[in-house]
Design a protein around this motif. Structure first.
Motif, PDB file in Angstrom:
ATOM      1  N   MET A   1       0.857  -1.178   0.000  1.00  0.00           N
ATOM      2  CA  MET A   1       0.000   0.000   0.000  1.00  0.00           C
ATOM      3  C   MET A   1       0.899   1.236   0.000  1.00  0.00           C
ATOM      4  O   MET A   1       1.821   1.318   0.796  1.00  0.00           O
ATOM      5  CB  MET A   1      -0.873  -0.051   1.263  1.00  0.00           C
ATOM      6  CG  MET A   1      -1.703   1.163   1.487  1.00  0.00           C
ATOM      7  SD  MET A   1      -2.772   1.142   2.978  1.00  0.00           S
ATOM      8  CE  MET A   1      -3.508  -0.457   2.997  1.00  0.00           C
ATOM      9  N   ASP A   2       0.624   2.172  -0.880  1.00  0.00           N
ATOM     10  CA  ASP A   2       1.449   3.383  -0.899  1.00  0.00           C
ATOM     11  C   ASP A   2       0.949   4.370   0.161  1.00  0.00           C
ATOM     12  O   ASP A   2      -0.103   4.185   0.769  1.00  0.00           O
ATOM     13  CB  ASP A   2       1.488   4.016  -2.295  1.00  0.00           C
ATOM     14  CG  ASP A   2       0.139   4.536  -2.788  1.00  0.00           C
ATOM     15  OD1 ASP A   2      -0.761   4.796  -1.952  1.00  0.00           O
ATOM     16  OD2 ASP A   2      -0.016   4.687  -4.007  1.00  0.00           O
ATOM     17  N   PHE A   3       1.738   5.419   0.386  1.00  0.00           N
ATOM     18  CA  PHE A   3       1.405   6.362   1.445  1.00  0.00           C
ATOM     19  C   PHE A   3       0.058   7.034   1.212  1.00  0.00           C
ATOM     20  O   PHE A   3      -0.729   7.199   2.146  1.00  0.00           O
ATOM     21  CB  PHE A   3       2.490   7.435   1.613  1.00  0.00           C
ATOM     22  CG  PHE A   3       2.080   8.467   2.633  1.00  0.00           C
ATOM     23  CD1 PHE A   3       2.169   8.186   3.988  1.00  0.00           C
ATOM     24  CD2 PHE A   3       1.553   9.693   2.242  1.00  0.00           C
ATOM     25  CE1 PHE A   3       1.742   9.110   4.932  1.00  0.00           C
ATOM     26  CE2 PHE A   3       1.126  10.622   3.176  1.00  0.00           C
ATOM     27  CZ  PHE A   3       1.234  10.338   4.529  1.00  0.00           C
ATOM     28  N   GLU A   4      -0.241   7.437   0.004  1.00  0.00           N
ATOM     29  CA  GLU A   4      -1.498   8.142  -0.265  1.00  0.00           C
ATOM     30  C   GLU A   4      -2.701   7.266   0.080  1.00  0.00           C
ATOM     31  O   GLU A   4      -3.673   7.739   0.677  1.00  0.00           O
ATOM     32  CB  GLU A   4      -1.559   8.612  -1.723  1.00  0.00           C
ATOM     33  CG  GLU A   4      -0.651   9.785  -2.040  1.00  0.00           C
ATOM     34  CD  GLU A   4       0.837   9.425  -2.119  1.00  0.00           C
ATOM     35  OE1 GLU A   4       1.163   8.243  -2.387  1.00  0.00           O
ATOM     36  OE2 GLU A   4       1.664  10.330  -1.885  1.00  0.00           O
TER      37      GLU A   4
ATOM     38  N   ALA B   1      -2.656   4.688   2.181  1.00  0.00           N
ATOM     39  CA  ALA B   1      -2.624   4.502   3.636  1.00  0.00           C
ATOM     40  C   ALA B   1      -3.171   5.733   4.355  1.00  0.00           C
ATOM     41  O   ALA B   1      -3.955   5.628   5.305  1.00  0.00           O
ATOM     42  CB  ALA B   1      -1.198   4.207   4.099  1.00  0.00           C
ATOM     43  N   ASP B   2      -2.774   6.905   3.879  1.00  0.00           N
ATOM     44  CA  ASP B   2      -3.232   8.149   4.488  1.00  0.00           C
ATOM     45  C   ASP B   2      -4.745   8.301   4.333  1.00  0.00           C
ATOM     46  O   ASP B   2      -5.450   8.642   5.292  1.00  0.00           O
ATOM     47  CB  ASP B   2      -2.504   9.335   3.852  1.00  0.00           C
ATOM     48  CG  ASP B   2      -2.805  10.649   4.551  1.00  0.00           C
ATOM     49  OD1 ASP B   2      -2.778  10.682   5.803  1.00  0.00           O
ATOM     50  OD2 ASP B   2      -3.068  11.639   3.848  1.00  0.00           O
TER      51      ASP B   2
ATOM     52  N   ALA C   1      -9.921   8.288   6.899  1.00  0.00           N
ATOM     53  CA  ALA C   1     -11.330   7.883   6.860  1.00  0.00           C
ATOM     54  C   ALA C   1     -11.730   7.181   8.155  1.00  0.00           C
ATOM     55  O   ALA C   1     -12.798   7.453   8.713  1.00  0.00           O
ATOM     56  CB  ALA C   1     -11.592   6.984   5.653  1.00  0.00           C
ATOM     57  N   ILE C   2     -10.875   6.293   8.649  1.00  0.00           N
ATOM     58  CA  ILE C   2     -11.164   5.578   9.899  1.00  0.00           C
ATOM     59  C   ILE C   2     -11.210   6.562  11.063  1.00  0.00           C
ATOM     60  O   ILE C   2     -12.112   6.509  11.905  1.00  0.00           O
ATOM     61  CB  ILE C   2     -10.125   4.463  10.143  1.00  0.00           C
ATOM     62  CG1 ILE C   2     -10.284   3.360   9.097  1.00  0.00           C
ATOM     63  CG2 ILE C   2     -10.250   3.902  11.556  1.00  0.00           C
ATOM     64  CD1 ILE C   2      -9.138   2.367   9.072  1.00  0.00           C
ATOM     65  N   ARG C   3     -10.254   7.481  11.109  1.00  0.00           N
ATOM     66  CA  ARG C   3     -10.204   8.469  12.186  1.00  0.00           C
ATOM     67  C   ARG C   3     -11.455   9.334  12.192  1.00  0.00           C
ATOM     68  O   ARG C   3     -12.092   9.523  13.233  1.00  0.00           O
ATOM     69  CB  ARG C   3      -8.952   9.342  12.050  1.00  0.00           C
ATOM     70  CG  ARG C   3      -8.755  10.338  13.173  1.00  0.00           C
ATOM     71  CD  ARG C   3      -7.514  11.203  12.938  1.00  0.00           C
ATOM     72  NE  ARG C   3      -7.691  12.124  11.831  1.00  0.00           N
ATOM     73  CZ  ARG C   3      -8.369  13.292  11.928  1.00  0.00           C
ATOM     74  NH1 ARG C   3      -8.911  13.659  13.052  1.00  0.00           N
ATOM     75  NH2 ARG C   3      -8.472  14.070  10.877  1.00  0.00           N
TER      76      ARG C   3
END
Length: 155
Positions: free
Chosen positions: A1-4, A6-7, A12-14
């Motif tokens: 998974m790339d950073f974008e 993952a971010d 979204a979860i937060r």
């Protein structure tokens, strides 16, 4: 998974977590409850009386948090605590008649919050969602041993 990716996922979860908790707080406030207390009451409605330490485990909360919640709910008349016959240091927690009546309203509010939260999600996705979320929760459970890091930083 790339950073974008993952971010985007982490954000979204937060945001879901923050907004769901805020919405739950708004729904619970008229009942004189705070987030977390409804889970304790609903767990007791599901299982019946239980030792406070078992309640802590079932809720995934630290024992001091459950102690604080039980004190407040006992003061409001929704639960009662009594020494466990097998261990006087342990407390058995059970719903009072007031707590039983309150759980009926909590079930209605909890169902409404769930329906509001998943509005617009296709039925086939919705059917899989509880399992996906349970897996994700297990993946970040701080009470279980961590997987060894593979040394990659994802870059």
């Amino acid at each position: 998974m790339d950073f974008e990716q993952a971010d985007a996922l982490n954000q979204a979860i937060r945001l879901l977590s923050l907004r769901h908790r805020a919405r739950a707080a708004a729904l619970l406030a008229p009942l004189g409850l705070h987030p977390g207390q409804e889970a304790l009451l609903l767990e007791l409605a599901r299982t019946g009386p239980m030792i406070q330490a078992q309640l802590s485990e079932a809720l995934g909360c630290e024992p001091p948090s459950v102690t604080l919640m039980t004190r407040k709910l006992e003061a409001s008349g929704h639960i009662r605590r009594q020494p466990a016959p097998s261990d006087k240091r342990a407390s058995i927690v059970e719903l009072t008649d007031s707590g039983k009546a309150l759980t009926k309203e909590l079930r209605r509010l909890w169902r409404a919050l769930a329906e509001e939260t998943v509005t617009g999600i296709p039925a086939e996705t919705l059917a899989e969602l509880p399992g996906i979320l349970k897996t994700m929760t297990g993946n970040v459970d701080t009470r279980r041993p961590r997987h060894p890091h593979d040394g990659r930083d994802g870059e």
